[in-house]
Design a protein around this motif. Structure first.
Motif, PDB file in Angstrom:
ATOM      1  N   ASN A 183       0.855  -1.188   0.000  1.00 53.47           N
ATOM      2  CA  ASN A 183       0.000   0.000   0.000  1.00 53.47           C
ATOM      3  C   ASN A 183       0.890   1.238   0.000  1.00 53.47           C
ATOM      4  O   ASN A 183       1.542   1.553   0.992  1.00 53.47           O
ATOM      5  CB  ASN A 183      -0.909  -0.001   1.233  1.00 53.47           C
ATOM      6  N   ASN A 186      -0.173   4.274   2.513  1.00 54.83           N
ATOM      7  CA  ASN A 186       0.274   4.137   3.906  1.00 54.83           C
ATOM      8  C   ASN A 186       1.777   3.951   4.020  1.00 54.83           C
ATOM      9  O   ASN A 186       2.299   3.689   5.109  1.00 54.83           O
ATOM     10  CB  ASN A 186      -0.427   2.941   4.563  1.00 54.83           C
ATOM     11  N   HIS A 188       3.488   1.535   3.015  1.00 52.23           N
ATOM     12  CA  HIS A 188       3.827   0.143   3.339  1.00 52.23           C
ATOM     13  C   HIS A 188       4.216  -0.525   2.030  1.00 52.23           C
ATOM     14  O   HIS A 188       3.382  -1.084   1.311  1.00 52.23           O
ATOM     15  CB  HIS A 188       2.644  -0.577   3.996  1.00 52.23           C
TER      16      HIS A 188
END
Length: 289
Positions: A183, A186, A188
């Motif tokens: 992601n 975010n 990530h």
């Protein structure tokens, strides 16, 4: 006028007047050597001697190592060494810049940072927008043959890749349940794969270990460098089986699953893929089931 002529004659007589140089034995006054000289002869001989001495000195300095002792003069050897040192310096600077960029990419991978480059998509679309009415879309014979070739390659692409160029097909590092997907919003840039403690973690492709150390936030971390600028990153390992500089093969065990580091809540593998300094979604290339 007569005085000038007379004066010239006197000067001429003085220059051409003969003198005798005699070398005598001091004890017996015996004449050993005698020379007949004139002022003109002495002047001409002295001038030629001085000119010859100057020429000899110039040749001696120009073609012998003595010239290196002259202040401000650099020898050919020193010039050659200076040139070689300049080339070596340029090469070292280029190598240092490449190494710094390489280390920056490694730091970026470890920190999970990427540069946000904003691109105006509308301006790109307008720049390369084409009018379909102006293009002839009638398929030609070469286009049909190319389509058939591409379809055939796609059908057997996986097997041909695996045979002709092993390591291009990415091997699954670990089988397990994905607890968090890739992601970018975010930040990530990885997939988290939950697995039992000490489960073997395998290399996704042939490569070289470029980092295998402990970090406070992500525990034991190992990074592999593969061909075509691809990096695979394995974090939160329980232990590492490889050291920096080791060459690994696809599917070879490089670590074991663990729960090390501050940013972890249980045994899992935090796996990242980076291509030329940019993160990519591992789920597009690997099946973790």
């Amino acid at each position: 006028m007569a005085k000038k002529v007379k004066k010239r004659k006197e000067i001429k007589q003085k220059l051409l007047h003969k003198y005798r140089l005699v070398i005598l034995n001091e004890s017996t006054f015996e004449e050993k050597i005698s020379f007949k000289l004139s002022r003109m002869n002495v002047f001409v001989t002295g001038s030629l001697f001085i000119i010859g001495l100057i020429g000899f000195t110039i040749l001696l300095i120009a073609f012998t190592p003595l010239r290196e002792y002259i202040p401000g003069y650099s020898s050919t050897k020193l010039k050659r060494q200076a040139t070689e040192l300049t080339y070596r310096t340029d090469s070292l600077v280029a190598t240092l810049n490449y190494t710094n960029r390489y280390l920056d990419n490694i730091r970026k991978v470890l920190r999970g940072d990427i540069e946000n480059n904003e691109i105006n998509r509308d301006s790109l679309f307008d720049q390369y927008k084409l009018d379909p009415s102006t293009i002839d879309l009638t398929p030609i014979r070469e286009d049909s043959l190319l389509r058939e070739q591409v379809a055939l390659e796609d059908k057997y692409n996986l097997f041909e890749r695996n045979i002709n160029n092993p390591g291009q097909v990415l091997f699954s590092p670990l089988s397990g349940t994905i607890s968090q997907e890739f992601n970018t919003e975010n930040k990530h840039f990885a997939v988290d794969v939950v697995a039992p403690m000490d489960s073997p973690i395998k290399a996704v492709a042939n490569g070289t270990v470029i980092f295998a150390e402990w970090t406070a936030e992500t525990g034991y971390v190992i990074i592999l460098e593969h061909m075509d600028g691809l990096l695979s990153v394995y974090k939160h390992n329980g232990s590492l089986n490889k050291a920096q500089g080791d060459v690994v093969r696809s599917g070879e065990v490089i670590a074991s699953a663990g729960n090390t580091g501050e940013l972890t809540t249980g045994p899992h593998l935090h796996f990242e893929l980076w291509s030329n300094g940019s993160p990519i979604d591992p789920l597009n290339f690997i099946d973790f089931k």
